[in-house]
Design an enzyme around this catalytic site. Structure first.
Site, PDB file in Angstrom:
ATOM      1  N   SER A  90      -6.786  -3.625  -6.579  1.00  0.00           N
ATOM      2  CA  SER A  90      -6.529  -3.045  -5.259  1.00  0.00           C
ATOM      3  C   SER A  90      -6.928  -4.046  -4.187  1.00  0.00           C
ATOM      4  O   SER A  90      -7.826  -4.869  -4.390  1.00  0.00           O
ATOM      5  CB  SER A  90      -7.347  -1.759  -5.094  1.00  0.00           C
ATOM      6  N   SER A  91      -6.291  -3.938  -3.040  1.00  0.00           N
ATOM      7  CA  SER A  91      -6.624  -4.836  -1.930  1.00  0.00           C
ATOM      8  C   SER A  91      -8.026  -4.583  -1.384  1.00  0.00           C
ATOM      9  O   SER A  91      -8.579  -5.432  -0.669  1.00  0.00           O
ATOM     10  CB  SER A  91      -5.605  -4.678  -0.795  1.00  0.00           C
ATOM     11  N   CYS A  92      -8.635  -3.440  -1.720  1.00  0.00           N
ATOM     12  CA  CYS A  92      -9.984  -3.142  -1.215  1.00  0.00           C
ATOM     13  C   CYS A  92     -11.059  -4.018  -1.860  1.00  0.00           C
ATOM     14  O   CYS A  92     -12.213  -3.965  -1.464  1.00  0.00           O
ATOM     15  CB  CYS A  92     -10.321  -1.671  -1.407  1.00  0.00           C
ATOM     16  N   TYR A 133     -15.321   2.089  -5.549  1.00  0.00           N
ATOM     17  CA  TYR A 133     -14.014   1.816  -6.164  1.00  0.00           C
ATOM     18  C   TYR A 133     -13.745   0.312  -6.191  1.00  0.00           C
ATOM     19  O   TYR A 133     -13.287  -0.236  -7.203  1.00  0.00           O
ATOM     20  CB  TYR A 133     -12.916   2.538  -5.379  1.00  0.00           C
ATOM     21  N   LYS A 189     -13.172  -2.245  -9.407  1.00  0.00           N
ATOM     22  CA  LYS A 189     -11.982  -3.086  -9.571  1.00  0.00           C
ATOM     23  C   LYS A 189     -12.361  -4.568  -9.692  1.00  0.00           C
ATOM     24  O   LYS A 189     -11.734  -5.321 -10.450  1.00  0.00           O
ATOM     25  CB  LYS A 189     -11.019  -2.857  -8.405  1.00  0.00           C
ATOM     26  N   HIS A 245      -4.062   9.148   0.281  1.00  0.00           N
ATOM     27  CA  HIS A 245      -4.108   7.973   1.151  1.00  0.00           C
ATOM     28  C   HIS A 245      -3.362   8.254   2.455  1.00  0.00           C
ATOM     29  O   HIS A 245      -2.687   9.275   2.601  1.00  0.00           O
ATOM     30  CB  HIS A 245      -3.490   6.773   0.433  1.00  0.00           C
TER      31      HIS A 245
END
Length: 313
Positions: A108-110, A137, A141, A180
């Site tokens: 994920s981009s987070c 999260y 990841k 989201h």
């Protein structure tokens, strides 16, 4: 991959896993392996090991995850960290034990620091603090990325990591609290339209910028990367374009056909100021997205209406 290769899609009922499954089927892959969460609990190591030993997949698309929006991420912090960590450990280790040909892990981009320079380059990983609301999260990841890297380093496993930007599309989660931003806005504008409301209130200032990728475009990219990418370093997947939450809201308002006003609750958090992926690495390898944002939102809205209709029957 050959058309008859044994391909396991972990998380095939989710938005991303479902899109990957559809694309593989349409491309003629005939030996797909799937399990629902009730059939296989990916948090149970013994069950996962037994499944891999019995089914002997050759390729794994790791799209399974516990996911949610700001509220869900910040409320169920332990669940998001534990569930995602243990699923990653179980699937990646089982893939190593069974000597699968290749695994693609979806992150994920987070994972990138909250205040990292924009656009986000792959090398920015672990160069700063994470956004607090989805830190558990993101940590999970990042651990998945490092598992893929270290199993490659120590055992020579062909495990790759793919970092998609914000996603939306067919089979999205439209839960009023746990979804989201894009699907949440689709639902909010639709319900306001049906109720005849004069306004819709959105969290935050509307100024943060976000990038959105249609899930079927991600699926296409994943299959492309499974066949054309074998490097240790993670690779970003996105459109390379972003817009403000205010611009997104106006676009969704137009697609849904809501005619009222948009208000902003500035007492609520904005989250990360900007998240735009640098997709130079992906573009250099010959892949670019196909679905533009307005067309994608239209497709997603139609899917929302169909899923709502099915639920009401």
């Amino acid at each position: 991959m050959k058309k008859d290769s044994r391909v396991y899609i972990a998380g095939h009922r989710g938005m991303v896993g479902g899109a990957i499954t559809r694309h593989l089927k349409s491309a003629g892959y005939s030996n797909l392996i799937t399990r629902t969460s009730s059939e296989l609990d990916l948090r149970d190591q013994a069950s996962v090991l037994n499944f891999f030993e019995k089914e002997k997949p050759e390729y794994v698309f790791f799209a399974a995850a516990k996911v949610g929006g700001i509220i869900a991420n910040n409320t169920y912090r332990a669940d998001f960290l534990y569930d995602n960590l243990i699923m990653e450990c179980n699937i990646i280790h089982a893939s190593y034990l069974q000597k699968i040909t290749k695994l693609l892990f979806l992150g994920s981009s987070c994972i990138y620091p909250k205040l990292a320079p924009q656009p986000l380059k792959e090398e920015y990983l672990l160069t700063g603090s994470l956004e607090y609301t989805n830190e558990p999260y993101a940590v999970a990841k990042i651990a998945g990325i490092k598992l893929c890297e270290t199993y490659r380093d120590q055992y020579g496993c062909n495990f790759i990591s793919v970092m998609p930007t914000n996603l939306y599309g067919i089979g999205d989660n439209y839960h009023p609290q746990n979804s989201h931003v894009l699907p949440a806005l689709i639902r909010r504008f639709h319900e306001a339209k049906v109720a005849g409301s004069t306004s819709v209130t959105i969290w935050g200032t509307g100024t943060p910028k976000r990038e959105f990728l249609y899930a079927d475009d991600l699926a296409d990219a994943c299959i492309f990367l499974m066949e054309n990418y074998a490097e240790k370093e993670l690779i970003n997947v996105g459109t390379g374009k972003d817009l403000t939450i205010k611009e997104l809201a106006e676009l969704i308002k137009e697609v849904v056909g809501f005619e009222g006003e948009i208000n902003y609750d500035t007492s609520k958090p904005d989250g990360t100021p900007r998240k735009l992926m640098d997709v130079t690495k992906l573009h250099q390898r010959g892949w670019k997205h196909k679905v533009d944002l307005k067309d994608g939102i239209t497709l997603a809205y139609h899917d929302f209406l169909q899923s709502k209709s099915r639920a009401e029957r």
